[in-house]
Scaffold this motif. Structure first.
Motif, PDB file in Angstrom:
ATOM      1  N   GLY A  64       0.830  -1.205   0.000  1.00 29.56           N
ATOM      2  CA  GLY A  64       0.000   0.000   0.000  1.00 29.56           C
ATOM      3  C   GLY A  64       0.862   1.252   0.000  1.00 29.56           C
ATOM      4  O   GLY A  64       1.771   1.366   0.842  1.00 29.56           O
ATOM      5  N   TYR A 111      -1.607   8.097  -0.813  1.00 26.67           N
ATOM      6  CA  TYR A 111      -2.311   8.819  -1.857  1.00 26.67           C
ATOM      7  C   TYR A 111      -1.409   9.888  -2.427  1.00 26.67           C
ATOM      8  O   TYR A 111      -0.683  10.565  -1.696  1.00 26.67           O
ATOM      9  CB  TYR A 111      -3.589   9.427  -1.306  1.00 26.67           C
ATOM     10  N   ASP A 124      -5.072  -2.974  -6.900  1.00 29.12           N
ATOM     11  CA  ASP A 124      -6.169  -3.753  -6.321  1.00 29.12           C
ATOM     12  C   ASP A 124      -7.334  -2.878  -5.857  1.00 29.12           C
ATOM     13  O   ASP A 124      -8.493  -3.179  -6.137  1.00 29.12           O
ATOM     14  CB  ASP A 124      -5.638  -4.578  -5.149  1.00 29.12           C
ATOM     15  N   ASN A 125      -7.023  -1.759  -5.171  1.00 31.09           N
ATOM     16  CA  ASN A 125      -8.132  -1.022  -4.564  1.00 31.09           C
ATOM     17  C   ASN A 125      -7.646   0.340  -4.073  1.00 31.09           C
ATOM     18  O   ASN A 125      -6.443   0.543  -3.856  1.00 31.09           O
ATOM     19  CB  ASN A 125      -8.699  -1.845  -3.404  1.00 31.09           C
ATOM     20  N   PHE A 126      -8.619   1.252  -3.895  1.00 34.49           N
ATOM     21  CA  PHE A 126      -8.385   2.515  -3.185  1.00 34.49           C
ATOM     22  C   PHE A 126      -8.719   2.273  -1.724  1.00 34.49           C
ATOM     23  O   PHE A 126      -9.885   2.211  -1.339  1.00 34.49           O
ATOM     24  CB  PHE A 126      -9.261   3.635  -3.763  1.00 34.49           C
ATOM     25  N   GLY A 127      -7.712   2.132  -0.920  1.00 40.15           N
ATOM     26  CA  GLY A 127      -7.931   1.821   0.477  1.00 40.15           C
ATOM     27  C   GLY A 127      -8.301   3.052   1.288  1.00 40.15           C
ATOM     28  O   GLY A 127      -8.264   4.190   0.796  1.00 40.15           O
ATOM     29  N   LEU A 139      -3.161   3.474  -1.491  1.00 41.02           N
ATOM     30  CA  LEU A 139      -3.451   2.887  -2.787  1.00 41.02           C
ATOM     31  C   LEU A 139      -2.914   1.450  -2.737  1.00 41.02           C
ATOM     32  O   LEU A 139      -1.710   1.237  -2.572  1.00 41.02           O
ATOM     33  CB  LEU A 139      -2.760   3.666  -3.910  1.00 41.02           C
ATOM     34  N   ASP A 140      -3.783   0.460  -2.873  1.00 41.25           N
ATOM     35  CA  ASP A 140      -3.413  -0.957  -2.653  1.00 41.25           C
ATOM     36  C   ASP A 140      -3.001  -1.611  -3.971  1.00 41.25           C
ATOM     37  O   ASP A 140      -3.764  -1.607  -4.948  1.00 41.25           O
ATOM     38  CB  ASP A 140      -4.591  -1.733  -2.043  1.00 41.25           C
TER      39      ASP A 140
END
Length: 813
Positions: A701, A704, A736-739, A743-744
């Motif tokens: 991760g 941002y 993978d994703n916006f944690g 940012l993952d």
């Protein structure tokens, strides 16, 4: 001459036909010849049959054969009186000898030693009589066969002839007369030969009957000879008949020696030649071995020289004397006794020399040598067989002398434990033998002491040979055809060593008077358990088959383990299933052999299988379930040794797949035994079923605002630089994703070996942290900003301030 068989003489002719067929042919010729003679005068006279015609040759051949038979029968008839007189003389001599031996048999019915000698003389007498009868019996059998052939030919020929024989050809009439004459002569000779041979056959039957009686009586007589007590030496009445017993013993001694040792120079020369026939090759072989420099240098303290120049010589003398003692079925016990003495002494020294090969500093003399003196005395006493009232005191004196010497004997501190313990037991055995002798079991006391030393020497020999096998096994190559051959030889040698030890015990048993009868009786003795019978020989074969099967299993398993090294295309995972199948196949064959040896039929097996099916349905269900599941795993190859599996969250390596359970070793070095039924019926994850490669995901991760393309490039560079990460398929980076606070990304890589999957993921994380620091990429972590707008009771932060401000604070979780 009379000893020639006339009916074996044959004249060769172009065609071979039987007398009956020839008679039929001649009959047809005879019937046709008168018709030809009465033909009309104007017809041409019939041409004469050429002498070269095949039928004429056959006729001449058969006629000449019949004439020769008549001449030989006449010669045999003339020689028969002289032959009969010679045979009568042989039968009369054999009859007188048989009467003498039968009288001795009746007088010695309770004395097994004398019966053994009588039985040997009866056997020699039987063979000599059979040798005298054999030529005439052969002639008699030939006459029987030829007479039957002539009788059959005459019947068939007469049946085809007409009643009026006036018109028969002269040749046929002559042939019929010769046939009848030959038949009468053969019948007369056959009758006279039967009369000559019959007394010999009757005598042979009597001899065989007497020998069977003796053979039946001997085992029980020998048992009573050793086991039944006489009057004990504490009884005064026992000594009253001492003088009479000694006188009887002295009187019978010459008769016994006459039957138990050679009596003529011819027999002595035969014994000497038989002795040299065995001893000279053994001596030459021992000398050749003694000159082997490699063996002489390899063994310490001249052990090899003493082994070849002493032990082998003693054993060779014993074997040669045993061979010399046999004379046409007759055994001279006066030669057998020294043969047993030399064999026992050679075995005793050989066992110690082999035992001391691996023990430098061991004494040169065997610890059992002082124990041999009582054995020597016991062998002489058993051979002389004095009355018990004399044997008991003499054996007691021998035991007392042995006890006195055992107290003075020095103990050697370097002898092996077996020998040390057996030497310590000797005084106890001496006292036990002495007590048994005093209470009347003199012969049994001798057997006890000899059995003690026999077991000690046989165990010593067995341990020495097993040690030699271990040394040979250590020196064998571990690879190649020679390794397999050596393994086969060693596997077979182990049961052979046991048989050799058993043979060593047999030498001691046959040294006893009557030992061979006792041994044979023990081997043939059988007992039944239900319908299954056991005997000594059958048990010996079963034990031998067991050791051979076990050796073959070991050799076959070793061969299968080494097979992938020789055949590179051979799948190593097939070794374990093949080993299991091979092992169970051999043991199944061994089981069938045992059942067959014990006399269990397949019908009984079907009944047993039916009973087992009921037991399986109730009590053995789990066991059979695991067994069948094990077969499925082994031959279905669902699991193999070395596979890494997941058992309900516990990962481990399969170490062994057996019939009942599978052994799994976890990464924490714990061993789990999993029933095969659980592996078949439950869900199972096999990480290495297809290959050893494994996929690993490394989650990362970043804060941002980080450069996504830079992060992706750095992650790929780190993954490709690692040596354990595969390039095909290559590493992949996934956004993978916006944690909540990052940012993952996921770095997905393929590792070449599952065993290093965890360590490879750890290495990647360490390298990612370093590369991100160098490129100012912040690895995010969860943050929390706290804003306080107003709160009662808070003091101003600055002295003198009248209006409080709203402070802010930030915290880190």
């Amino acid at each position: 001459m009379w000893h020639k068989v006339p009916m074996q003489k044959h004249h060769h002719s172009p065609l071979r036909i039987s007398l009956a067929s020839l008679a039929t042919l001649l009959l047809l010729i005879a019937l046709l010849m008168p018709g030809i003679a009465r033909a009309d005068d104007e017809t041409q006279p019939p041409a004469e049959i050429p002498t070269s015609d095949a039928w004429g040759l056959i006729w001449q051949d058969r006629t000449q054969e019949l004439v020769s038979l008549l001449e030989e029968s006449e010669a045999l008839r003339k020689d028969l009186p002289a032959t009969a007189r010679k045979l009568d003389a042989d039968i009369s001599g054999a009859q007188r000898e048989y009467q003498r031996l039968f009288a001795l048999f009746q007088a010695s019915r309770s004395l097994p030693s004398e019966l053994v000698a009588i039985n040997g003389h009866l056997l020699a007498l039987e063979r000599g009589l059979q040798k005298s009868l054999s030529p005439l019996q052969t002639i008699h059998e030939g006459l029987e066969a030829k007479f039957g052939e002539l009788e059959s030919a005459e019947k068939e020929l007469v049946a085809q002839l007409p009643r009026d024989r006036s018109d028969l050809a002269a040749e046929l009439t002559t042939y019929l007369n010769n046939l009848s004459q030959g038949k009468r002569k053969l019948a007369s000779l056959r009758s006279r030969l039967s009369g000559v041979i019959e007394p010999g056959k009757v005598l042979l039957g009597r001899i065989a009957t007497t020998r069977r009686q003796i053979e039946t009586m001997l085992p029980d007589l020998w048992r009573r000879h050793y086991l039944e007590p006489s009057s004990n030496l504490f009884d005064v009445g026992t000594w009253n008949g001492l003088q009479m017993s000694v006188e009887t013993f002295i009187q019978n001694a010459p008769l016994r020696l006459a039957t138990e040792m050679p009596t003529t120079p011819k027999v002595w020369i035969g014994c000497a030649l038989r002795f040299l026939f065995i001893f000279v090759p053994v001596l030459i072989f021992g000398r050749m071995l003694a000159r082997r420099e490699t063996l002489r240098q390899a063994l310490p303290d001249n052990r090899w020289k003493r082994l070849t120049n002493r032990s082998m010589v003693w054993i060779g003398i014993g074997l040669a004397l045993h061979f010399a003692s046999w004379n046409s079925g007759e055994v001279f016990r006066a030669i057998v006794v020294p043969a047993n003495i030399f064999l026992i002494w050679g075995q005793l020294t050989l066992a110690w020399e082999l035992r001391a090969l691996h023990r430098p500093g061991s004494p040169r003399r065997s610890p059992f040598q002082p124990l041999f003196a009582p054995v020597l005395a016991s062998l002489l006493l058993l051979f002389l067989n004095p009355p018990l009232v004399l044997l008991g005191p003499v054996w007691s004196l021998v035991l007392l002398i042995a006890l006195w010497h055992s107290r003075k004997r020095q103990r050697h501190g370097t002898i092996p434990p077996l020998e040390a313990n057996m030497v310590l037991i000797e005084p106890f055995m001496l006292w036990l033998s002495l007590l048994v002798t005093l209470f009347g079991w003199g012969r049994l006391a001798i057997l006890l002491y000899m059995a003690y030393l026999a077991i000690a020497v046989s165990l010593q020999l067995g341990l020495a040979l097993m040690r030699l096998l271990d040394d040979a096994s250590a020196r064998l190559p571990r690879e190649g055809a020679s390794a397999i051959l050596g393994g086969v030889i060693l596997g077979i040698a182990a049961p052979l060593v046991l048989l050799l030890v058993a043979g060593a015990l047999v030498l001691w048993v046959i040294a006893y008077p009557g030992g061979s009868y006792i041994l044979r009786h023990a081997i043939e003795f059988n007992f039944k358990v239900g319908e299954v019978s056991f005997d000594g020989l059958r048990i010996l074969f079963i034990l031998t088959a067991f050791y051979v099967t076990r050796s073959l299993v070991a050799v076959g398993s070793t061969f299968l383990v080494r097979l992938p090294q020789r055949m590179h295309r051979f799948d190593r995972s097939m070794v374990q299933p093949m080993q299991t199948a091979f092992t169970y196949l051999l043991w199944a064959l061994f089981g069938l052999y045992v059942l067959n040896a014990l006399g269990v039929s397949l019908t009984n097996l079907a009944v047993i299988a039916g009973g087992l099916s009921v037991g399986i349905g109730f009590g053995l269900q789990t066991i059979v379930n695991n067994f069948i599941s094990g077969l499925i795993l082994i031959f279905g190859r669902t699991l193999q040794e070395g596979d890494i599996i997941d058992l309900g969250g516990t990962m481990g390596t399969v170490r062994k797949v057996s019939i009942r359970a599978t052994t799994v070793e976890t990464f924490d070095n714990a061993v789990i035994f999993v029933p095969n039924a659980d592996l078949v019926s439950n869900r199972l994850t096999n990480w290495t079923r297809n290959s050893l490669t494994i996929r690993r995901d490394v989650a990362v991760g970043v804060a941002y605002g980080s450069d996504v393309e830079l992060v992706t490039r750095l992650l790929l560079e780190v993954a490709k630089a690692h040596k354990r990460v595969l390039h095909h398929p290559g590493p992949v980076v996934l956004f993978d994703n916006f944690g909540p606070s990052s940012l993952d990304f996921i770095l997905r890589v393929w590792v070449d070996d599952i065993a290093v999957g965890v360590s490879t993921a750890s290495d990647l994380r360490v390298e990612i942290d370093r590369v991100f620091r160098e490129n100012n990429v912040e690895i995010s972590f969860p943050q929390l900003d706290l804003h306080v707008r107003s709160a009662e009771g808070l003091q101003p932060l600055t002295p003198g301030a009248t209006t409080p401000t709203a402070p802010s604070a930030s915290g880190e979780a």
